[in-house]
Scaffold this motif. Sequence first.
Motif, PDB file in Angstrom:
ATOM      1  N   THR A  48       0.831  -1.205   0.000  1.00  0.00           N
ATOM      2  CA  THR A  48       0.000   0.000   0.000  1.00  0.00           C
ATOM      3  C   THR A  48       0.867   1.257   0.000  1.00  0.00           C
ATOM      4  OG1 THR A  48      -1.777  -1.145   1.162  1.00  0.00           O
ATOM      5  CG2 THR A  48      -1.765   1.263   1.291  1.00  0.00           C
ATOM      6  N   TYR A  49       1.859   1.277   0.863  1.00  0.00           N
ATOM      7  CA  TYR A  49       2.755   2.429   0.947  1.00  0.00           C
ATOM      8  C   TYR A  49       3.552   2.600  -0.346  1.00  0.00           C
ATOM      9  CZ  TYR A  49       6.635   5.342   2.656  1.00  0.00           C
ATOM     10  OH  TYR A  49       7.590   6.310   2.816  1.00  0.00           O
ATOM     11  N   SER A  50       3.993   1.493  -0.924  1.00  0.00           N
ATOM     12  CA  SER A  50       4.816   1.529  -2.136  1.00  0.00           C
ATOM     13  C   SER A  50       4.120   2.213  -3.298  1.00  0.00           C
ATOM     14  CB  SER A  50       5.224   0.115  -2.538  1.00  0.00           C
ATOM     15  OG  SER A  50       6.081  -0.437  -1.559  1.00  0.00           O
ATOM     16  N   LYS A  51       2.799   2.086  -3.354  1.00  0.00           N
ATOM     17  CA  LYS A  51       2.037   2.744  -4.423  1.00  0.00           C
ATOM     18  C   LYS A  51       2.147   4.266  -4.339  1.00  0.00           C
ATOM     19  CE  LYS A  51      -1.209  -1.048  -4.804  1.00  0.00           C
ATOM     20  NZ  LYS A  51      -2.545  -1.542  -4.472  1.00  0.00           N
ATOM     21  N   GLU A  52       2.427   4.768  -3.157  1.00  0.00           N
ATOM     22  CA  GLU A  52       2.532   6.208  -2.938  1.00  0.00           C
ATOM     23  C   GLU A  52       3.908   6.763  -3.299  1.00  0.00           C
ATOM     24  OE1 GLU A  52      -0.129   8.011  -2.127  1.00  0.00           O
ATOM     25  OE2 GLU A  52      -1.320   6.174  -1.995  1.00  0.00           O
ATOM     26  N   ILE A  53       4.910   5.881  -3.331  1.00  0.00           N
ATOM     27  CA  ILE A  53       6.292   6.344  -3.536  1.00  0.00           C
ATOM     28  C   ILE A  53       7.013   5.464  -4.574  1.00  0.00           C
ATOM     29  CG2 ILE A  53       6.549   7.461  -1.282  1.00  0.00           C
ATOM     30  CD1 ILE A  53       7.926   4.766  -0.383  1.00  0.00           C
ATOM     31  N   PRO A  54       6.491   5.353  -5.765  1.00  0.00           N
ATOM     32  CA  PRO A  54       7.040   4.397  -6.741  1.00  0.00           C
ATOM     33  C   PRO A  54       8.498   4.636  -7.118  1.00  0.00           C
ATOM     34  CG  PRO A  54       5.490   5.887  -7.804  1.00  0.00           C
ATOM     35  CD  PRO A  54       5.374   6.125  -6.324  1.00  0.00           C
ATOM     36  N   GLU A  55       8.929   5.866  -7.213  1.00  0.00           N
ATOM     37  CA  GLU A  55      10.321   6.122  -7.594  1.00  0.00           C
ATOM     38  C   GLU A  55      11.287   5.693  -6.497  1.00  0.00           C
ATOM     39  OE1 GLU A  55      11.645   7.062 -10.625  1.00  0.00           O
ATOM     40  OE2 GLU A  55       9.571   6.607 -11.189  1.00  0.00           O
ATOM     41  N   MET A  56      10.935   5.939  -5.251  1.00  0.00           N
ATOM     42  CA  MET A  56      11.773   5.501  -4.144  1.00  0.00           C
ATOM     43  C   MET A  56      11.832   3.979  -4.121  1.00  0.00           C
ATOM     44  SD  MET A  56      12.565   4.279  -0.913  1.00  0.00           S
ATOM     45  CE  MET A  56      10.965   3.712  -0.441  1.00  0.00           C
ATOM     46  N   VAL A  57      10.709   3.315  -4.333  1.00  0.00           N
ATOM     47  CA  VAL A  57      10.653   1.855  -4.338  1.00  0.00           C
ATOM     48  C   VAL A  57      11.537   1.294  -5.452  1.00  0.00           C
ATOM     49  CG1 VAL A  57       9.147  -0.150  -4.699  1.00  0.00           C
ATOM     50  CG2 VAL A  57       8.390   1.733  -3.245  1.00  0.00           C
ATOM     51  N   LYS A  58      11.495   1.919  -6.605  1.00  0.00           N
ATOM     52  CA  LYS A  58      12.337   1.486  -7.718  1.00  0.00           C
ATOM     53  C   LYS A  58      13.811   1.568  -7.333  1.00  0.00           C
ATOM     54  CE  LYS A  58      13.294   2.527 -12.561  1.00  0.00           C
ATOM     55  NZ  LYS A  58      13.001   3.435 -13.676  1.00  0.00           N
ATOM     56  N   GLY A  59      14.217   2.676  -6.741  1.00  0.00           N
ATOM     57  CA  GLY A  59      15.595   2.857  -6.311  1.00  0.00           C
ATOM     58  C   GLY A  59      15.992   1.878  -5.217  1.00  0.00           C
ATOM     59  N   PHE A  60      15.109   1.659  -4.255  1.00  0.00           N
ATOM     60  CA  PHE A  60      15.375   0.734  -3.152  1.00  0.00           C
ATOM     61  C   PHE A  60      15.536  -0.683  -3.686  1.00  0.00           C
ATOM     62  CE2 PHE A  60      14.158  -1.769   0.633  1.00  0.00           C
ATOM     63  CZ  PHE A  60      15.031  -1.233   1.550  1.00  0.00           C
ATOM     64  N   SER A  61      14.701  -1.035  -4.648  1.00  0.00           N
ATOM     65  CA  SER A  61      14.764  -2.363  -5.262  1.00  0.00           C
ATOM     66  C   SER A  61      16.090  -2.581  -5.987  1.00  0.00           C
ATOM     67  CB  SER A  61      13.591  -2.542  -6.216  1.00  0.00           C
ATOM     68  OG  SER A  61      13.649  -3.797  -6.846  1.00  0.00           O
ATOM     69  N   ILE A  62      16.526  -1.578  -6.728  1.00  0.00           N
ATOM     70  CA  ILE A  62      17.809  -1.668  -7.434  1.00  0.00           C
ATOM     71  C   ILE A  62      18.953  -1.808  -6.427  1.00  0.00           C
ATOM     72  CG2 ILE A  62      19.445  -0.361  -8.855  1.00  0.00           C
ATOM     73  CD1 ILE A  62      16.911   0.802 -10.307  1.00  0.00           C
ATOM     74  N   MET A  63      18.909  -1.017  -5.354  1.00  0.00           N
ATOM     75  CA  MET A  63      19.943  -1.083  -4.331  1.00  0.00           C
ATOM     76  C   MET A  63      19.956  -2.463  -3.673  1.00  0.00           C
ATOM     77  SD  MET A  63      20.647   1.447  -1.071  1.00  0.00           S
ATOM     78  CE  MET A  63      19.044   1.168  -0.339  1.00  0.00           C
ATOM     79  N   GLY A  64      18.789  -2.994  -3.353  1.00  0.00           N
ATOM     80  CA  GLY A  64      18.697  -4.301  -2.721  1.00  0.00           C
ATOM     81  C   GLY A  64      19.251  -5.407  -3.606  1.00  0.00           C
ATOM     82  N   LYS A  65      18.909  -5.354  -4.884  1.00  0.00           N
ATOM     83  CA  LYS A  65      19.399  -6.366  -5.822  1.00  0.00           C
ATOM     84  C   LYS A  65      20.921  -6.330  -5.893  1.00  0.00           C
ATOM     85  CE  LYS A  65      18.924  -8.071 -10.533  1.00  0.00           C
ATOM     86  NZ  LYS A  65      18.370  -7.879 -11.853  1.00  0.00           N
ATOM     87  N   ALA A  66      21.483  -5.140  -5.965  1.00  0.00           N
ATOM     88  CA  ALA A  66      22.940  -4.997  -6.019  1.00  0.00           C
ATOM     89  C   ALA A  66      23.590  -5.485  -4.723  1.00  0.00           C
ATOM     90  CB  ALA A  66      23.321  -3.548  -6.293  1.00  0.00           C
ATOM     91  N   ALA A  67      23.010  -5.146  -3.592  1.00  0.00           N
ATOM     92  CA  ALA A  67      23.588  -5.517  -2.301  1.00  0.00           C
ATOM     93  C   ALA A  67      23.573  -7.028  -2.086  1.00  0.00           C
ATOM     94  CB  ALA A  67      22.837  -4.817  -1.173  1.00  0.00           C
ATOM     95  N   LYS A  68      22.529  -7.699  -2.574  1.00  0.00           N
ATOM     96  CA  LYS A  68      22.388  -9.136  -2.331  1.00  0.00           C
ATOM     97  C   LYS A  68      23.074 -10.020  -3.366  1.00  0.00           C
ATOM     98  CE  LYS A  68      17.822  -8.502  -1.431  1.00  0.00           C
ATOM     99  NZ  LYS A  68      16.440  -8.946  -1.283  1.00  0.00           N
ATOM    100  N   SER A  69      23.575  -9.440  -4.438  1.00  0.00           N
ATOM    101  CA  SER A  69      24.214 -10.240  -5.486  1.00  0.00           C
ATOM    102  C   SER A  69      25.458 -10.931  -4.944  1.00  0.00           C
ATOM    103  CB  SER A  69      24.623  -9.348  -6.662  1.00  0.00           C
ATOM    104  OG  SER A  69      23.486  -8.816  -7.284  1.00  0.00           O
ATOM    105  N   ASP A  70      25.648 -12.183  -5.374  1.00  0.00           N
ATOM    106  CA  ASP A  70      26.853 -12.907  -4.993  1.00  0.00           C
ATOM    107  C   ASP A  70      28.080 -12.165  -5.507  1.00  0.00           C
ATOM    108  OD1 ASP A  70      25.689 -15.051  -3.618  1.00  0.00           O
ATOM    109  OD2 ASP A  70      25.487 -16.260  -5.428  1.00  0.00           O
ATOM    110  N   GLY A  71      29.081 -12.092  -4.693  1.00  0.00           N
ATOM    111  CA  GLY A  71      30.359 -11.461  -5.041  1.00  0.00           C
ATOM    112  C   GLY A  71      31.412 -12.115  -4.168  1.00  0.00           C
ATOM    113  N   ALA A  72      32.216 -11.315  -3.507  1.00  0.00           N
ATOM    114  CA  ALA A  72      33.189 -11.864  -2.563  1.00  0.00           C
ATOM    115  C   ALA A  72      32.466 -12.585  -1.427  1.00  0.00           C
ATOM    116  CB  ALA A  72      34.072 -10.749  -2.009  1.00  0.00           C
TER     117      ALA A  72
END
Length: 111
Positions: free
Chosen positions: A16-40
Amino acid sequence: MDWKAFMQDIEGDIGTYSKEIPEMVKGFSIMGKAAKSDGALSEKTKELIALGIAIATRCDSCIGFHTRSLARLGATREEVCEALSMATYMGGGPSYAYSAKALKAFDTFSE
């Protein structure tokens, strides 16, 4: 606490909250995907770190999200207990109680 019902409720609230702030959600999602990607570090290791932070910040929904992810990633109860042990050591009494909650959540999502 019914962890599965709790997570269903919080995901509804976040939706419900995400519908109010779609651009922030998009950015948060991109950040989360990058943070969780396998690396070292593997995604599982990163989720164990995130669980420790969830304990330190006393965030029930974070505990739910990260224990559920750890169950999905095949973390063992022993691995989770060792991470929770470190969180308890670093955070004292309050972290001890939240670690117990986290173990129950992990067990629920591992069923």
